[in-house]
Scaffold this active site. Structure first.
Site, PDB file in Angstrom:
ATOM      1  N   ASP A  39       0.814  -1.226   0.000  1.00  0.00           N
ATOM      2  CA  ASP A  39       0.000   0.000   0.000  1.00  0.00           C
ATOM      3  C   ASP A  39       0.848   1.277   0.000  1.00  0.00           C
ATOM      4  OD1 ASP A  39      -2.160  -1.806   0.322  1.00  0.00           O
ATOM      5  OD2 ASP A  39      -1.885  -1.749   2.485  1.00  0.00           O
ATOM      6  N   GLU A 207     -11.635   0.399  -3.334  1.00  0.00           N
ATOM      7  CA  GLU A 207     -10.922   0.778  -2.114  1.00  0.00           C
ATOM      8  C   GLU A 207      -9.846   1.799  -2.463  1.00  0.00           C
ATOM      9  OE1 GLU A 207     -10.807  -3.359   0.380  1.00  0.00           O
ATOM     10  OE2 GLU A 207      -9.587  -3.288  -1.429  1.00  0.00           O
TER      11      GLU A 207
END
Length: 574
Positions: A39, A207
């Site tokens: 991420d 997301e």
């Protein structure tokens, strides 16, 4: 999970449209942040000496949210952690879920400060900031925000409005999310009622939203398809930060889905420019191939070139591979700080006056009194005091009890990790050793343990579905009262071996374990040491660890090809 972004330093809200420089291409070696570094969220900050700064997820690892810095996008140094003090968010220490903790951070540079917003799942969501990313103590405490979701973004619009887009769970079975948005007031952290923003191409779950402003458009970058094989990058744009958004006709603009690429699960992307105006992107990926069975290092950070012409959609330079080509900045390892470069090996003796290396990690908050460098009478060692719980824990264990564990990320496909352990277990249950650790639910350990009043044994134990059976070997008489070397080796791309022997003597293999055991979930593998009394709270027998060595022996990038690990020695106190 997640998608990230990077912005030029001058303004996080207004990305420039500089024309790409005519710069000679050079080789990009992926991953740029190997091992458990998912991420990625990065910023390029010109006024901080033309430096790129990146933050990644850490879940329950502590210190949390490492900040890596680079000037050439290939050599990254750990310069600190955004979450390094319990008082920043005390509730982190109470988290029970092994897949909870700090999810995808968003890192931004605005008004001469570095900002992070993040969801600590199981605790709280909030933002915090610093004026100096090289100083852990300069990061503020977390300001809680009422954001009913995860993967929050932070975006300053031209009128001063602060927006946060995030993924909101609207249904659990099947898992379904929507991208929603709130306005944030600073410094209070108060938010408006959330509103629906966009759902991308309707591939569930959307997301990791990240917003950026370029050429009069608000662009919204998403991660869709979940963080496994179907992971993909999509983008939309609109004239307002509140939408509506039109989708790029070329979506998904980056993915490895339905391909034979070795680098899979590519998604959670980010885009940024360097000082020459060239566009780049980062994303997470797993080195698993389409079989998606063996990926012990978890989700790693990869780099790829991009193009983004004025008024047009960005074009990302996929597919992601272990070797790519792009106009990288000139090689420059002149990065402030004393932390390790991510591809460095470890050679640590824990000499007097040295400290625990900054790239070592605990699981949740540590009990600091259980770790000591060169204690009195034991120079050149790291002393461990045992926790009541072993690495797995039991039904009575509380998160605040802590486990005595400290490790470093597996950052190479092939490696050898070894330590010398001076340990004389005096009570039944005393145990200390080495571990290949993913979470408390998935790990493999080789410990020196007292199992009865008369015997000391080497015990291999693995935790997780399909884990191999325990192997128990009595410590040979000739090894008694000697310092033992314990070793973990990734000897091929699919298996690890666990070995033991007298210090400087011949090693004996005790067990092997498939890498599939630690190819699971959101995190990546650590190798490290542990100590426990296995519930015998009357015992507090110390263990003394020395000569900590981690040496990479090759990075596998698919199609039978390896590139070398960094073999140069590094680390203070050797």
């Amino acid at each position: 999970m997640k998608a990230l972004s990077l912005f030029v330093a001058a303004s996080l809200t207004r990305l420039g449209s500089a024309q790409p420089a005519k710069q000679q291409n050079s080789t990009i070696y992926n991953p740029i942040l190997p091992g458990f570094n998912p991420d990625p969220s990065c910023v390029f900050v010109k006024e901080w000496d033309n430096t790129f700064f990146c933050a990644t997820s850490t879940f329950l690892a502590f210190p949390g949210i490492p900040i890596h810095a680079s000037k050439d996008l290939q050599n990254f140094r750990l310069i600190g952690h955004a979450f390094s003090r319990p008082e920043q968010l005390p509730a982190f220490g109470n988290i029970t879920g092994q897949q909870q903790g700090w999810y995808a951070p968003t890192l931004r540079y605005h008004n001469k400060r570095f900002w992070i917003i993040n969801s600590c799942v199981g605790a709280a969501t909030g933002y915090w900031s610093t004026s100096d990313p090289y100083n852990n103590d300069a990061w503020t405490n977390v300001t809680p925000t009422e954001i009913p979701g995860y993967d929050p973004d932070i975006f300053w619009d031209t009128d001063g409005t602060i927006y946060s887009a995030f993924a909101k769970t609207v249904q659990n079975d099947p898992f379904t999310t929507e991208i929603h948005q709130v306005n944030i007031s600073m410094p209070s952290g108060n938010t408006t009622t959330d509103r629906f923003l966009w759902n991308g191409t309707a591939v569930q779950p959307p997301e990791g939203p990240h917003m950026m402003l370029k050429d009069g458009y608000h662009y919204l970058l998403l991660a869709e398809g979940g963080t496994a094989q179907a992971h993909q990058v999509t983008i939309g744009r609109g004239k307002s930060a509140q939408g509506p958004f039109e989708a790029d006709p070329a979506n998904p603009i980056l993915t490895a889905y339905n391909t034979s690429e070795y680098f899979q699960t590519v998604g959670h992307a980010d885009l940024f420019q360097d000082s020459a105006g060239n566009w780049w992107g980062v994303a997470l990926a797993t080195r698993s191939g389409p079989e998606y069975k063996t990926w012990p290092m978890g989700r790693e950070t990869v780099l790829y070139p991009a193009k983004w012409e004025k008024g047009q959609w960005p074009v990302l330079g996929g597919p992601v591979k272990g070797k790519m080509s792009g106009p990288l900045p000139a090689v420059n390892k002149n990065i402030r700080g004393s932390g390790a470069f991510v591809k460095d090996p470890d050679y640590y003796k824990f000499s007097p006056g040295s400290s625990i290396p900054s790239h070592f990690s605990y699981w949740r908050f540590p009990k600091t009194e259980d770790y000591a460098v060169s204690p009195k009478g034991h120079p050149n060692t790291l002393r461990l005091l045992p926790s009541r719980s072993n690495l797995t824990g039991d039904a009575t264990a509380l998160p605040t009890d802590g486990i005595t564990f400290i490790g470093r990320r597996q950052t190479d496909t092939l490696f050898i990790y070894s330590v010398d352990v001076d340990f004389s277990p005096s009570s039944v249950g005393d145990e200390s050793g080495v571990t290949l650790f993913l979470t408390q639910n998935y790990h493999a350990d080789l410990g020196i343990v007292r199992l009865n009043k008369t015997g000391i044994y080497l015990r291999f134990h693995a935790e997780g579905p399909a884990a191999p059976k325990d192997t128990i070997v009595a410590v040979p008489q000739r090894w008694n009262k000697q310092v033992l070397t314990l070793q973990i080796q990734a000897y091929n791309t699919t298996h690890f071996s666990f070995s033991a022997g007298p210090k400087a003597g011949k090693m004996q293999q005790i067990a092997t374990v498939p890498a599939t055991l630690v190819s699971n979930g959101f995190t990546g593998s650590f190798v490290g040491v542990y100590a426990t009394n296995n519930g015998n709270t009357k015992s507090n027998t110390p263990s003394y660890v020395s000569n900590w060595v981690y040496q990479g022996q090759g990075q596998y990038i698919g199609n039978g090809e390896f590139y070398p690990s960094n073999g140069q020695k590094g680390g203070a106190g050797f």
